[in-house]
Design an enzyme around this catalytic site. Sequence first.
Site, PDB file in Angstrom:
ATOM      1  N   THR A  84       0.392   7.111  17.244  1.00 35.34           N
ATOM      2  CA  THR A  84      -0.667   7.674  18.079  1.00 35.34           C
ATOM      3  C   THR A  84      -1.998   7.503  17.368  1.00 35.34           C
ATOM      4  OG1 THR A  84      -0.608   9.895  17.117  1.00 35.34           O
ATOM      5  CG2 THR A  84       0.961   9.426  18.897  1.00 35.34           C
ATOM      6  N   ILE A 121       4.601   9.123  14.330  1.00 36.39           N
ATOM      7  CA  ILE A 121       4.551   8.688  15.716  1.00 36.39           C
ATOM      8  C   ILE A 121       3.297   7.836  15.891  1.00 36.39           C
ATOM      9  CG2 ILE A 121       4.567   9.401  18.128  1.00 36.39           C
ATOM     10  CD1 ILE A 121       7.044  10.280  16.529  1.00 36.39           C
ATOM     11  N   TYR A 167      -3.452  21.072   7.098  1.00 41.22           N
ATOM     12  CA  TYR A 167      -2.611  20.687   8.232  1.00 41.22           C
ATOM     13  C   TYR A 167      -1.213  21.282   8.075  1.00 41.22           C
ATOM     14  CZ  TYR A 167      -0.526  17.515  11.712  1.00 41.22           C
ATOM     15  OH  TYR A 167       0.124  16.978  12.800  1.00 41.22           O
ATOM     16  N   ASP A 191     -10.993  23.963  25.692  1.00 41.65           N
ATOM     17  CA  ASP A 191     -10.983  24.111  24.239  1.00 41.65           C
ATOM     18  C   ASP A 191      -9.947  25.189  23.943  1.00 41.65           C
ATOM     19  OD1 ASP A 191     -11.347  24.798  21.585  1.00 41.65           O
ATOM     20  OD2 ASP A 191     -13.505  25.144  21.739  1.00 41.65           O
ATOM     21  N   VAL A 192      -8.847  24.829  23.297  1.00 42.81           N
ATOM     22  CA  VAL A 192      -7.743  25.774  23.126  1.00 42.81           C
ATOM     23  C   VAL A 192      -8.077  26.918  22.175  1.00 42.81           C
ATOM     24  CG1 VAL A 192      -5.952  24.079  23.680  1.00 42.81           C
ATOM     25  CG2 VAL A 192      -6.681  24.373  21.291  1.00 42.81           C
ATOM     26  N   ASN A 214       0.355  21.533  22.669  1.00 43.46           N
ATOM     27  CA  ASN A 214       0.349  20.268  21.937  1.00 43.46           C
ATOM     28  C   ASN A 214      -0.964  19.977  21.222  1.00 43.46           C
ATOM     29  OD1 ASN A 214       1.088  17.269  21.446  1.00 43.46           O
ATOM     30  ND2 ASN A 214      -0.759  17.163  22.714  1.00 43.46           N
ATOM     31  N   LYS A 251       0.657  23.916  10.622  1.00 42.27           N
ATOM     32  CA  LYS A 251       1.883  23.515  11.304  1.00 42.27           C
ATOM     33  C   LYS A 251       3.077  24.343  10.845  1.00 42.27           C
ATOM     34  CE  LYS A 251       0.248  20.383  14.064  1.00 42.27           C
ATOM     35  NZ  LYS A 251       0.267  20.608  15.524  1.00 42.27           N
ATOM     36  N   ASP A 278      -7.595  19.309  28.115  1.00 39.55           N
ATOM     37  CA  ASP A 278      -8.100  18.677  26.898  1.00 39.55           C
ATOM     38  C   ASP A 278      -9.617  18.857  26.867  1.00 39.55           C
ATOM     39  OD1 ASP A 278      -8.654  16.607  24.735  1.00 39.55           O
ATOM     40  OD2 ASP A 278      -6.529  16.222  25.068  1.00 39.55           O
TER      41      ASP A 278
END
Length: 268
Positions: free
Chosen positions: A193, A191, A156, A63-64, A90, A160, A37
């Site tokens: 979060t 969810i 978004y 950093d992805v 994720n 996705k 992360d």
Amino acid sequence: MKRLTGRVAIVTGAASGIGRATAEVLAAEGALIVATDIDVGGGEETHGRIIASGGHARFLVQDVADEDRWAEVVADTMASHGRLDILVNNAGIGLGTLVTEMTLEAWNRQVAINLTGVFLGCKHVIPAMRAGGRGGSIINVSSVAGLEGAAGLAGYCATKGGVRLFTKALAKECAMARDGIRVNSVHPGIIDTPIWTRIDQGGLSLAQTAEAHTGANALSPDVIAAAGAPLGYAGQPEDVARGIAFLASDDSRYMTGSELVIDGGWTA
């Protein structure tokens, strides 16, 4: 025996929410976790929680969207553990903004993290999995927003939705290669979060856009879920993590290119 004993898993976005729950559930199933992360404090907390529970884990800052860092993370994992069996892509962000008000910077940021990050993870992990000769399981976390549109979440949804079809195409590539690597996507609904209460500067939170989508009159995930999900309540990160553990295990050995929807009936 635990379902994932002896396997090594990289879990991105592991500092909180679904990523943290996934790291913990996979560790409880016997996997050694490489949690990554950009949030150092949260990542170290996830690492500590797994160790305190008797699991095995490491934390790496990542950093992805940085390809060089992906190469380093995979090389570090192979050098330290000699194998790589599971990848959970994720890490993701949600910036709620109307298209006419969305900046190119906001669009590009979501694409970089949500979609390019998934591509880079798969690109660098697959050769390591193939080198091991044991196959592997890649789980890409998409969303119900990758299955249907939502006003105020166009960027978004686009990323996705891209993850969903990228997953299917890659699943066929791996199947054609007969490399034993399965690639599936997970599509969480509402969810509970932290992402629901984060507001991009000048934009809308995911809760606000979901409120507009469902007609709910409050920003609580439970209220939003009650308005839009037949089960009437928000899911917990562990609900998604358990689905990911199933896809990571041999219990799902005949599944690839599939969508696992965990949304309380939202898209039914």
